[in-house]
Write a protein that holds these residues in place. Structure first.
Motif: not given
Lengths: 772, 186
Positions: A669-674, A691-696, A714-717, A737-743
């Motif tokens: 699932a993916l959640l975005t806010l613009d 962007e918030y990405h959740y993978v089961w 896992y979840q990525l921001l 842009k930044g991927n996997n902000l929380l490392n």
């Protein structure tokens, strides 16, 4: 002498020019209306600007605008509106001019979830698009990763540099990729082979499914990916853009340059890309030997011979070198078991490097395409296409006796493609398209590898014909298509047993595919679509004749000469619509049944060789089913603030054995806010997004189906920012842009590297683009 | 019309020239290992030389064959010599020489049955063992069992206990892994 003559001529022309300029009339007007493509309603407050004249205006309440006192001449017109893609046009003003300007929304929806009625599409199953803006703002991504942003598309990876798209659970031989209308003839068979295409050369990337796919030769069980470069503009002036980016993870640098001129004699365009990456990094350690280099060039030419005859030439070269994580190069089962228990892979060093050593891949792909269009009338035309492709792939392993510099796999594939297509209208409302295609493929192994080839030498002839029809009646749209393909393969394989001998195979396959779709509009804002398709696919060369130790996957892969064609039926049901242009939604449910589905099945016994025990994988057939659900929605709180959500579910089953299918994407699932910053007066199209990405976790899997259990959820921001500054003739774009902000330290089920190492950690990309 | 002619000519041309793929050149599989011979020459406590041999046809499709001549004695000391061959080529290729040349990137590991000890006798340029030459010692507990010989390519020879023959921290990839069932009567 010549030079003096030319010079004189030039001066004379210059004088004439000055005189005529002085005599120019300056009382013309430019007027028109600005329309929203999504609902055909006028756009209020769009800015219309004439470059060079510094003249501009704003569209009124009815979308109308007018600019007076314009001199005769050529102009660049720039139309911008908050939340819309910039629209640029070249104008020749000889008279009072009226325009109808259609604007497309920019981030109205998430990529892949489309607008209702967006560019009146002639298909029952809408295509998924990645816009040029998105390609440019993600210049650091490869084609597969870009496609991965679409709903229902995931990526099968072997590290960060090597990736191939998976669409609704289908990949490899079952997903056809078209580079500028030509089926990409690379090494589609290997899960560790990425498509040899530079996305920065493309202007539009599209995924089509259903009836429309029958137009293209190649397998049609899965979807078709179209990578299309932008046509050369009609603008007779020289224009260009340069794009540079830097990515923190891997210290990657990329540069892209485009130049084009739409001259009347010959229009041309050149596009080149250079990329260099070093070792990527996970949250805690370096992934040594995962760098890559790329150098690509594409040249486009267009010549209009007459009103009805146009010729286009496209030539491109793609060259890349890709490192493979050293610690993932495993020799036998004992080593693999040992590697699986390591938290940090073997050969991990504390230092970063741009060096690429074995194991690595070296790939070259060259394409030459010639396209002729003959127009008979406005509704009828012929196209004739020739394309030649040369694909050279070398894979280097760690070898003894200084042989690491000799490829362990060296393949040269040459293809010729010919196509004639005819498109016409029957009556008022039936569109009819038909064509014939022929593809010749010649695949040859390097003999100096010193290793028995995994894929044999072969040549194949493929002849195909297709016909597509579509018809619109009021609220209904119908679509149907059929394709027939004949394939002849002549294979010269080397025997599996010693002493080695040559074995020849002659295969003939007939494939028939049919598909139909219907689309019904209940309200202006609500569409239903239903599609059904039947397709057959003949076994590919690797499925029939693979033979040997595949170092990359530490297994012995064996083809099966007794494989038959596989037959599939696929149905999809879609619903899309919007409420008040504020709340958009789209759902797609699909079910696919495949009889005699060909897959690589791990055998129960291990084979003992002198190098230890190896798992044996054999191509087998079973009956399989895949079903899934894609949902996308977005809500606009205002013109500036939008929220989006996407969800994908997929399940694959091996029905004959009643076990799950492997390599199916985990649900995600993916959640975005613009948010669009209201500073249009100084900076254009400024937006920030999260962007918030959740993978089961992939739970639909038995424990004994894989070497290692499926990785945890896992979840990525992520975040993104982009803005534009327009000057008189140049435009400046900036994005970050930044991927996997929380490392986060995570592993992805579809990344083969998950057996050995974590996925990539935090990464920040900044880029800017200048266009003139 | 012209266009059609060109298309036709190209089609016919292509179709005629290539209906059969030329026979490929069979690659010279010089990297293959087909045979491992471990020769135990008695130094003390035994009279008979023992030869352990494993060989395959090099095709990866059939299992190999293990043979043993002579019997390994209890309470004996042997000098062990390893030989690795590629017998698919003519003349036979002695892979041992290649391993010696790249000694710093190779090491043999011996996983021993009860009552057996194997000590390295040779050293590479970094003073780390190779394992082509060994001292093979049996004690009173020896009754036979599995002796596994593994050749690792690019192991971490500096790793903890790796020089003592412990494979745990070696890493690298296996070029060879064979299991001899010593003194097996079957």
């Amino acid at each position: 002498m010549m030079r003096i003559k030319n010079y004189t001529l030039f001066v004379i022309l210059l004088i004439i020019n000055i005189i005529t300029t002085n005599a120019q009339k300056c009382n013309y007007s430019l007027s028109g209306v600005v329309i929203d493509s999504s609902n055909d309603k006028p756009i209020v407050g769009a800015s219309i600007y004439l470059e060079g004249l510094n003249k501009g205006t704003i569209s009124d309440f009815d979308g109308n605008f007018k600019i007076d006192s314009i001199c005769e001449g050529n102009y660049h017109l720039d139309i911008t509106h908050i939340g819309c893609e910039n629209n640029q046009q070249f104008l020749e003003i000889h008279d009072n001019t009226k325009l109808r300007i259609v604007m497309n929304h920019f981030v109205q929806m998430l990529d892949g979830v489309h607008l209702l009625g967006h560019k009146a599409e002639n298909t029952t199953q809408a295509a998924q698009n990645i816009s040029s803006t998105n390609i440019q703002n993600n210049a650091n991504e490869n084609l597969s990763n870009l496609l991965g942003s679409l709903t229902g598309v995931s990526t099968l990876k072997n590290g960060s540099g090597i990736a191939k798209p998976v669409i609704h659970g289908m990949y490899g031989n079952r997903v056809t990729i078209l580079n500028n209308g030509i089926v990409q003839n690379g090494q589609q068979w290997g899960n560790d082979h990425s498509p040899e295409i530079d996305p920065l050369i493309a202007n539009n990337i599209k995924v089509i499914k259903g009836v429309g796919t029958l137009e293209y030769q190649g397998s049609t069980l899965g979807a078709v990916v179209l990578v299309t470069p932008k046509d050369i503009s009609k603008d007779p002036h020289l224009h260009g853009a340069t794009n540079y980016f830097f990515e923190s993870n891997g210290l990657g640098n990329g540069l892209n340059l485009t130049l084009e001129k739409g001259a009347k004699s010959i229009a041309w365009k050149i596009n080149g890309t250079l990329k260099k990456y070093g070792d990527r990094k996970t949250a805690n350690y370096y992934l040594n030997n995962t760098g890559n280099n790329e150098a690509n060039l594409a040249v486009q030419l267009r010549k209009q011979f007459s009103e009805n005859w146009e010729t286009k030439i496209y030539a491109s070269t793609f060259n890349s070198e890709l490192g493979v994580l050293r610690g993932s190069h495993i020799s036998n089962l004992t080593d693999l078991t040992e590697a699986l228990q390591k938290e940090v892979p073997f050969f991990t060093e504390d230092s970063f490097s741009y060096n690429i050593e074995s194991p690595k891949q070296e790939v070259h792909h060259h394409l030459l395409k010639l396209l002729n269009t003959n127009k008979i009338s406005d509704d009828e035309f012929y196209t004739f296409t020739y394309a030649g492709q040369l694909n050279i792939r070398k894979e280097f392993d760690i070898r003894r006796g200084g042989r690491s510099d000799i490829p362990a796999l060296g393949l040269n594939q040459l293809t010729h493609f010919l196509e004639v297509k005819h498109q016409t209208k029957i009556g008022d409302d039936i569109e009819f398209k038909k064509g014939i295609q022929y593809t010749f493929t010649d695949n040859t192994n390097d003999s100096e590898t010193g290793v028995l080839p995994l894929i044999p030498d072969y040549l194949s002839h493929q002849v195909g014909a297709f016909a597509l029809l579509n018809k619109r009646i009021n609220r209904w749209m119908y679509e149907a298509g059929a394709r027939y393909n004949f394939t002849y393969q002549n294979v010269a394989a080397i025997s599996k047993t010693t002493p080695r001998t040559i074995i020849n195979f002659n295969n003939r396959f007939h494939n028939v595919n049919v598909s139909a779709g219907v689309r019904y509009r209940t309200l202006k804002q609500l569409h239903w679509a239903f599609n059904i398709g039947l397709a057959s696919r003949n076994p590919a060369i690797n499925e029939l004749y693979s033979n040997g130790l595949h170092q990359g996957v530490s297994g012995i892969e064996e083809g099966n000469v007794n494989l038959k064609q596989e037959n599939a039926i696929k149905t999809t049901l879609g619903l899309e619509g919007n409420i008040d242009q504020k709340w958009f939604f789209e759902t797609l449910v699909y079910y696919q049944y495949i009889k005699d589905y060909i897959y690589l099945n791990p055998q129960d016994e291990l084979r003992l060789t002198i190098r230890g025990a190896f798992p044996v994988f054999t191509y087998e057939q079973t009956n399989a089913q895949l079903f899934g659900l894609d949902v996308g929605t977005s809500y606009a709180f205002s013109d500036a603030l939008k929220m989006g959500a996407k969800y994908s579910f997929l399940q694959g089953d091996n029905l004959s054995e009643n076990i799950p299918l492997i390599n199916m994407a985990a649900n995600n699932a993916l959640l975005t806010l613009d948010y669009h910053l209201p500073i249009e007066n100084t900076f254009k199209n400024t937006s920030v997004g999260m962007e918030y990405h959740y993978v089961w976790k992939q739970n639909h899997l038995l424990t004994n189906q894989d070497y290692a259990p499926a990785p945890d959820a896992y979840q990525l921001l992520g975040f993104k920012f982009s803005t534009e500054k327009h000057f008189d003739k140049t435009k400046l774009y900036f994005y970050a842009k930044g991927n996997n902000l929380l490392n986060v330290a995570y592993r992805d089920y579809l990344n083969r590297l998950r057996y050995f190492a974590n996925d990539t950690g935090r990464s920040i990309t900044v880029g800017f683009r200048v266009s003139f | 019309m012209k266009l059609k002619k060109i298309v036709l000519t190209m089609l016919v041309g292509l179709a005629l020239t290539s209906c059969k793929k030329d026979d490929p050149i069979i690659p010279n599989e010089e990297e293959v290992i087909t045979t491992v011979i471990y020769t135990l020459t008695p130094e003390e406590g035994a009279e008979e030389t023992v030869v352990l041999k494993y060989y395959t046809d090099g095709s990866n499709t059939t299992d190999g064959i293990y043979t043993q001549t002579g019997v390994v004695q209890k309470n004996a000391t042997y000098i062990g010599a390893l030989k690795v061959l590629n017998e698919t080529t003519d003349p036979v290729d002695d892979v041992t020489l290649e391993i010696e040349e790249e000694a710093v990137d190779h090491q043999f590991f011996y996983i021993k049955p009860q009552g057996v000890n194997v000590n390295y006798l040779d050293k590479d340029a970094n003073k780390h063992p190779i394992g082509l030459s060994t001292k093979f010692i049996t004690d009173n507990d020896f009754v036979g069992g599995n002796l596994t010989i593994i050749l690792r390519h690019e192991p971490n020879k500096f790793g903890e206990n790796v020089s003592d023959g412990d494979i745990m921290n070696a890493g690298g990839g296996s070029d060879l892994e064979v299991v001899f069932n010593l003194n097996d009567e079957d």
